[in-house]
Scaffold this motif. Sequence first.
Motif: not given
Length: 474
Positions: A362-374
């Motif tokens: 979450v803190d790295s921003g990877e979760l948000s990027r994953h949600v956008r891709r998905a």
Amino acid sequence: MDVHISLAGPGDLTSRIYRQLLDAILDGRLRPGDRLPPTRELARRLQVARSTVAVAYDRLAAEGFVAARVGAGTFVENTPVPPRRRSAPAGSGVRPRPLWTELERVEDVPGPPPVHDFRLGTPDTGLFPYATWRRLVSSELRASTVREISGYNDSAGHTGLREAVARYVGLSRSVRADADDVVLTHGAQQALDLIGRVLIEPGDLVAVEEPGYPAARLLFRSLGARVVGVPVDDEGVIVDALPAAARIVYVTPSHQFPLGMTMSPARAAKLLDWAERHDAVVVEDDYDSEFRYGERPLDPVQRLDRTGRVIYVGTFSKTLLPLLRLGFLVAPASLLPALRVAKRLTDWHGEHIGQAALARLVDSGELSRHVRRATRVYAARRELILAGLRDELAEWLDPVESLAGLHMAARLRPGVSVDVEAVRARARERGVAVESLASYCDGSSGERGLAFGYGAATGITEGMRVLAECFTLA
């Protein structure tokens, strides 16, 4: 392999050792290729003469169950005898509460996977950021990191993840919370269980949406509540239909399950006013609204709460993987001490490694990027579902407007008389799995239509064509 040998029972010592080793082989506890303990070691453990063990091994070898390999040891052999079932005592005189006999149907029995899977609640596991997750978990499993964890941890969960969750839902959903308001759970279902344990007295009334999420309804019943279904319309749960005595009102306002509409701000305000006047708690289950397909923002009911009546429940099962069993709740301060105690009494605390890894995701921003891709992937599948409803199935079904989530519903058109369950059964025979709206209703007058999950769906166009053929034959 270690095997427990008891010297109690009839017969000489060699016979007892032989029988117990033979039983372990026959019921599969010792499998072909497993190595028996050396005779000297087993004799020392049992405090018997080595020759006593050796004779038992020789008898097993003579019967073809084991074989000695020079310099390697004694190993279990392949035999034509299939492993027999080893069961716990039947306990025919022991019975659960009658309610649990009724609830036995909740347990899923896996079947062969369908070719076209439109079932609800499953994300696309292929979209999960496996490489990133492996790196984060490996980092948390370093010896230096593990040494810093002493004994049992905070019952509310990993501090870093609670901080990350508070920021994440604050930014993405406008939920008002800080880390101290968050309790981490094993998915949304455990969050509902904790809430019920803290709030429900036997006989209390709990109101749920109708149609609605069956697992919530059944869980509240299992805790001793009287559960009543309340109808929904295009704006969400009908507040005027709520029973005055309801202690808890369970709703899915961001993406009503299973119909898909969004609760209007006016309806949310009315629900909060009702909860204040009737001293009730609103449980807001926001299970999959991270995936949004409209311009209008979806404000949670919790954001409008000014008197501490709302418990907000979220999960990472849809955004990441159900396998991870990671969820959370955000609760008013007045309930947090009890919820923390309930969590500790249930399982002490969550799994630290996974929670720490998720905090970094979450803190790295990877979760948000994953949600956008998905979301882009799911949006394309959603359009294929809509196209199928518009082209292949327009004669029978009308889609329900939905701006978020991983599924959409479609009602039978007025005047259409079709046996939906027969259509589903025929479709399943042809490799298409789809769910009926009636299965989410507890009352006799259920919704008539289908719900289409597109999280894990493949071959959508072909699946919709097959389904149309099944309607034609109905």
